[in-house]
Design a protein around this motif. Structure first.
Motif, PDB file in Angstrom:
ATOM      1  N   CYS A 123      -0.957  -6.313   6.823  1.00 32.38           N
ATOM      2  CA  CYS A 123      -0.251  -5.831   7.907  1.00 32.38           C
ATOM      3  C   CYS A 123      -1.032  -4.694   8.594  1.00 32.38           C
ATOM      4  O   CYS A 123      -1.058  -3.729   7.901  1.00 32.38           O
ATOM      5  N   CYS A 126       0.813  -0.863  11.897  1.00 30.72           N
ATOM      6  CA  CYS A 126       0.882   0.743  11.945  1.00 30.72           C
ATOM      7  C   CYS A 126      -0.179   1.534  11.216  1.00 30.72           C
ATOM      8  O   CYS A 126      -0.709   0.795  10.448  1.00 30.72           O
ATOM      9  N   CYS A 129       1.867   2.612   6.803  1.00 25.76           N
ATOM     10  CA  CYS A 129       3.174   1.702   6.833  1.00 25.76           C
ATOM     11  C   CYS A 129       4.135   2.717   6.327  1.00 25.76           C
ATOM     12  O   CYS A 129       3.819   3.547   5.674  1.00 25.76           O
ATOM     13  N   CYS A 136      10.657  -1.052   7.739  1.00 26.47           N
ATOM     14  CA  CYS A 136       9.440  -1.421   8.378  1.00 26.47           C
ATOM     15  C   CYS A 136       9.603  -1.188  10.019  1.00 26.47           C
ATOM     16  O   CYS A 136      10.872  -1.231  10.389  1.00 26.47           O
TER      17      CYS A 136
HETATM   18  S1  SF4 Z   1       5.851  -0.787   9.028  1.00 22.59           S
HETATM   19 FE1  SF4 Z   1       5.988  -2.784   9.185  1.00 22.59          FE
HETATM   20  S2  SF4 Z   1       4.738  -3.199  11.113  1.00 22.59           S
HETATM   21 FE2  SF4 Z   1       4.404  -1.110  10.382  1.00 22.59          FE
HETATM   22  S3  SF4 Z   1       2.389  -1.562   9.071  1.00 22.59           S
HETATM   23 FE3  SF4 Z   1       4.351  -1.470   7.891  1.00 22.59          FE
HETATM   24  S4  SF4 Z   1       4.816  -3.649   7.396  1.00 22.59           S
HETATM   25 FE4  SF4 Z   1       3.318  -3.501   9.182  1.00 22.59          FE
END
Ligand code: SF4
Length: 180
Positions: A123, A126, A129, A136
């Motif tokens: 992912c 962001c 993370c 999240c």
């Molecule tokens: S907080 Fe959630 S959306 Fe942001 S990088 Fe981590 S897993 Fe991805």
């Protein structure tokens, strides 16, 4: 092919993907041996994100999640390289693919909020993370990686009749989205 495929595929191509194909969810096999690469932390993402192992669940849980879907799309970005060592073009193609996938994810989630996003390399939503200290930030936009799900990318492409290799001096990044 499912009813909305052409509409979604057209949008994907407009967003920059070079190839889009329908994906049958029942062709996806989540393999323990692929997850093994996560555990040895080859990509340095293990235990660093809500989207990657161990937070994304066991291989069995990933397979079960996939079983909730019937259809999806395979989305590819192919780039040209000067030669096998053209690292700059590889990185540029990878960055383009990530941009295409983020745009497509936003689009598909508007239409199909339950879509499962399975991208390339974890992912990237962001800069940093929140894992593991806080929940999240965007659970609805969280993107797993195909490898974290134990998917062999070439195998998934082959099972769905889409090429993975487009010839000498090319590189292809692959992502997929499941919809219901
Ligand atoms: S907080 Fe959630 S959306 Fe942001 S990088 Fe981590 S897993 Fe991805």
């Amino acid at each position: 092919m499912f009813a909305e495929f052409e509409q979604y595929a057209q949008k994907g191509l407009e967003m920059g993907f070079t190839h889009v194909a329908p994906l049958k969810a029942d062709t996806i096999i989540c393999r323990h041996e692929v997850r093994g690469d996560c555990a040895v932390n080859k990509c340095h993402a293990y235990n660093k994100s809500w989207a990657c192992p161990p937070a994304c669940g066991t291989i069995e849980e990933c397979q079960q999640r996939i079983r909730e879907y019937e259809n999806g799309l395979i989305l590819q970005t192919t780039g040209e390289l000067e030669d096998n060592f053209d690292y700059e073009s590889m990185m540029a193609t990878s960055a383009n693919h990530a941009k295409h996938f983020e745009a497509f994810s936003d689009y598909i989630k508007e239409i199909c909020p339950s879509a499962l996003l399975i991208g390339t390399g974890g992912c990237l939503r962001c800069k940093q993370c929140t894992y593991p200290d806080a929940p999240c930030r965007f659970p609805n936009k969280l993107t797993h990686s195909m490898e974290a799900y134990g998917m062999v990318v070439s195998e998934v492409c082959q099972a769905n009749n889409i090429q993975y290799y487009y010839g000498k001096n090319t590189i292809t990044y692959v992502a997929c989205v499941l919809v219901n």
